[in-house]
Write a protein that holds these residues in place. Structure first.
Motif, short mmCIF file in Angstrom:
data_model
loop_
_atom_site.label_atom_id
_atom_site.label_comp_id
_atom_site.label_asym_id
_atom_site.label_seq_id
_atom_site.Cartn_x
_atom_site.Cartn_y
_atom_site.Cartn_z
N LEU A 97 14.14 -26.20 13.51
CA LEU A 97 15.20 -26.36 14.35
C LEU A 97 15.75 -27.45 14.40
N ASN A 98 17.17 -27.46 14.76
CA ASN A 98 17.96 -28.54 14.75
C ASN A 98 17.82 -29.49 13.69
N GLN A 99 17.61 -28.94 12.53
CA GLN A 99 17.78 -29.71 11.27
C GLN A 99 18.09 -28.70 10.30
N VAL A 100 19.39 -28.76 10.23
CA VAL A 100 20.42 -27.79 9.58
C VAL A 100 20.07 -27.84 8.07
N GLU A 101 20.13 -28.85 7.52
CA GLU A 101 19.90 -29.09 6.14
C GLU A 101 18.55 -28.59 5.72
N ALA A 102 17.66 -29.20 6.45
CA ALA A 102 16.09 -28.67 6.13
C ALA A 102 15.81 -27.19 6.22
N ALA A 103 16.60 -26.61 7.07
CA ALA A 103 16.45 -25.07 7.33
C ALA A 103 16.93 -24.48 6.22
N TRP A 104 18.33 -24.92 5.80
CA TRP A 104 18.95 -24.55 4.74
C TRP A 104 18.40 -24.69 3.55
N ASP A 105 17.75 -25.76 3.05
CA ASP A 105 16.85 -25.96 2.01
C ASP A 105 15.68 -25.02 1.68
N LEU A 106 14.93 -24.74 3.04
CA LEU A 106 14.08 -23.73 3.07
C LEU A 106 14.43 -22.59 2.79
N ALA A 107 15.61 -21.87 3.32
CA ALA A 107 16.17 -20.75 3.22
C ALA A 107 16.58 -20.43 1.77
N ILE A 108 16.60 -21.57 1.01
CA ILE A 108 17.34 -21.29 -0.41
C ILE A 108 16.03 -21.12 -1.46
N GLN A 109 15.17 -22.03 -0.96
CA GLN A 109 14.28 -22.48 -2.23
C GLN A 109 12.56 -22.09 -1.76
N GLY A 110 12.50 -21.59 -0.42
CA GLY A 110 11.26 -21.15 0.18
C GLY A 110 10.70 -19.92 -0.51
N GLU A 111 9.40 -19.61 -0.43
CA GLU A 111 8.94 -18.25 -0.83
C GLU A 111 9.14 -17.26 0.26
N ALA A 112 9.58 -16.00 -0.05
CA ALA A 112 9.43 -14.96 0.85
C ALA A 112 8.44 -14.17 0.77
N LYS A 113 8.03 -13.63 1.97
CA LYS A 113 6.74 -12.75 2.21
C LYS A 113 7.26 -11.48 3.06
N LEU A 114 6.47 -10.39 2.72
CA LEU A 114 6.84 -9.33 3.41
C LEU A 114 6.41 -9.42 4.78
N MET A 115 7.13 -8.91 5.52
CA MET A 115 7.03 -9.12 7.28
C MET A 115 7.16 -7.64 7.81
N ASP A 116 6.28 -7.39 8.85
CA ASP A 116 6.41 -6.15 9.37
C ASP A 116 7.83 -6.14 10.50
N LEU A 117 8.09 -4.91 10.76
CA LEU A 117 9.14 -4.66 11.75
C LEU A 117 8.53 -3.65 13.04
N ILE A 118 9.07 -3.56 13.91
CA ILE A 118 8.69 -2.34 14.94
C ILE A 118 9.87 -1.54 15.25
N GLU A 119 9.40 -0.42 14.97
CA GLU A 119 10.41 0.85 15.23
C GLU A 119 10.32 1.40 16.70
N THR A 120 11.50 1.58 17.15
CA THR A 120 11.55 1.88 18.73
C THR A 120 12.00 3.52 18.69
N SER A 121 11.77 4.02 19.71
CA SER A 121 12.21 5.55 19.94
C SER A 121 13.61 5.66 20.63
N ILE A 122 14.45 4.45 20.61
CA ILE A 122 15.59 4.62 20.92
C ILE A 122 16.61 4.21 19.91
N ASP A 123 17.89 4.94 20.03
CA ASP A 123 18.90 4.51 18.96
C ASP A 123 19.26 3.31 18.80
N GLU A 124 19.56 2.17 19.76
CA GLU A 124 19.99 1.00 19.60
C GLU A 124 19.28 0.05 20.82
N PRO A 125 18.51 -0.96 20.10
CA PRO A 125 18.24 -1.21 18.56
C PRO A 125 16.98 -0.40 18.21
#
Length: 298
Positions: free
Chosen positions: A99-127
């Motif tokens: 946080l508050n380290q733009v280039e470090a966050a960008w480099d991680l976003a570009i070069q980092g490893e992606a892993k599967l993440m869970d989501l939560i489904e709701t019973s309402i339309d939005e969100p």
């Protein structure tokens, strides 16, 4: 790797961070897409379908991240990185993104490893899909002056005590909660949180054991406290971890259903709302997210 960068010019910090990220995107050959200039979600889906990136970089706050991840459901192997520019950035905290380290966050976003993440489904339309957390009850009113150390140490109790400190007559809610279609809990509460990630309210560690890929919804409840208990627990946060453990009640489940009286005000991944009844269901391994070395992955 072919990437596209989605930038929300309306998110907190966009004016100062946007130009810097745009230069980084140009440096790394990532196409630049202004979300605030699109006509709607379908236009975003069409652009990503045409560009066919392997990874999408999300530049914005919790709302931008949540809405983009909910909108871009295909292809299944599409990866996402995050450069946080908002005020809360709670999912980014669980993902161990700088946080508050733009280039470090960008480099991680570009070069980092992606892993599967869970989501939560709701019973309402939005969100309909949630990435991080729902805070309901008094959690919508939080004192911004709470120190970050207090947020981390006392977590959920500090989060809700901050709200209680500015409410002379805090509302109470009678809830009926059903876990995995079996266990039923009835309780009078000030507040509760339904979490996928660990943080809410801009850094309060409200579900410290949560993992983003554990296949569980993490429920945290603050039962109604007496005036004596409120005074004793200390609106100045003179607390111990034992205090928090004694007052806060937690549950884990794959499905959770709430019925509340009266209707409960809430924040769903930063979007304000209210409900008298709602259901949540975990969707295991639904998106691929880049995280840092200490990301909350199992």
């Amino acid at each position: 790797m072919k990437t596209c960068t989605l930038f929300n010019g309306r998110s907190g910090g966009a004016d100062t961070i946007g130009p810097q990220v745009e230069k980084l995107a140009e440096r790394d050959g990532s196409c630049w897409i202004r979300l605030d200039q699109l006509q709607g979600d379908q236009q975003l889906v069409d652009i990503i379908g045409e560009r066919q990136p392997q990874r999408v970089i999300l530049v914005g706050g919790d709302g931008t991240v949540s809405r983009s991840l909910a909108t871009l459901s295909t292809p299944n192997d599409l990866e996402f990185g995050i450069v946080p520019t908002g005020t809360g950035n709670d999912l980014a905290r669980s993902l161990d993104i700088p946080l508050n380290q733009v280039e470090a966050a960008w480099d991680l976003a570009i070069q980092g490893e992606a892993k599967l993440m869970d989501l939560i489904e709701t019973s309402i339309d939005e969100p309909h899909l949630l990435m991080n957390a729902v805070t309901a009850g008094i959690g919508g009113v939080v004192a911004e002056e709470v120190q970050s150390e207090t947020k981390h140490t006392y977590g959920a109790l500090a989060y809700w005590m901050a709200a209680l400190s500015v409410l002379s007559d805090p509302p109470k809610f009678q809830i009926r909660m059903k876990l995995d279609q079996q266990q039923v809990i009835e309780e009078e509460v000030f507040a509760f949180c339904v979490a996928n990630g660990r943080c809410a309210g801009g850094g309060f560690v409200i579900a410290p054991t949560a993992q983003l890929n554990d296949g569980k919804i993490h429920v945290t409840i603050l039962p109604v406290l007496s005036t004596v208990e409120l005074f004793a627990s200390g609106l100045n946060f003179v607390l111990t971890n034992e205090d928090a453990q004694r007052r806060i009640v937690t549950y884990n489940a794959e499905e959770v259903e709430f019925v509340a009286t009266p209707e409960v005000p809430c924040s769903l991944d930063g979007e304000k709302g209210s409900f008298a009844s709602i259901k949540f269901r975990i969707l295991p391994g639904s998106r691929r997210l880049v995280g840092g070395p200490n990301a909350a992955f199992a």
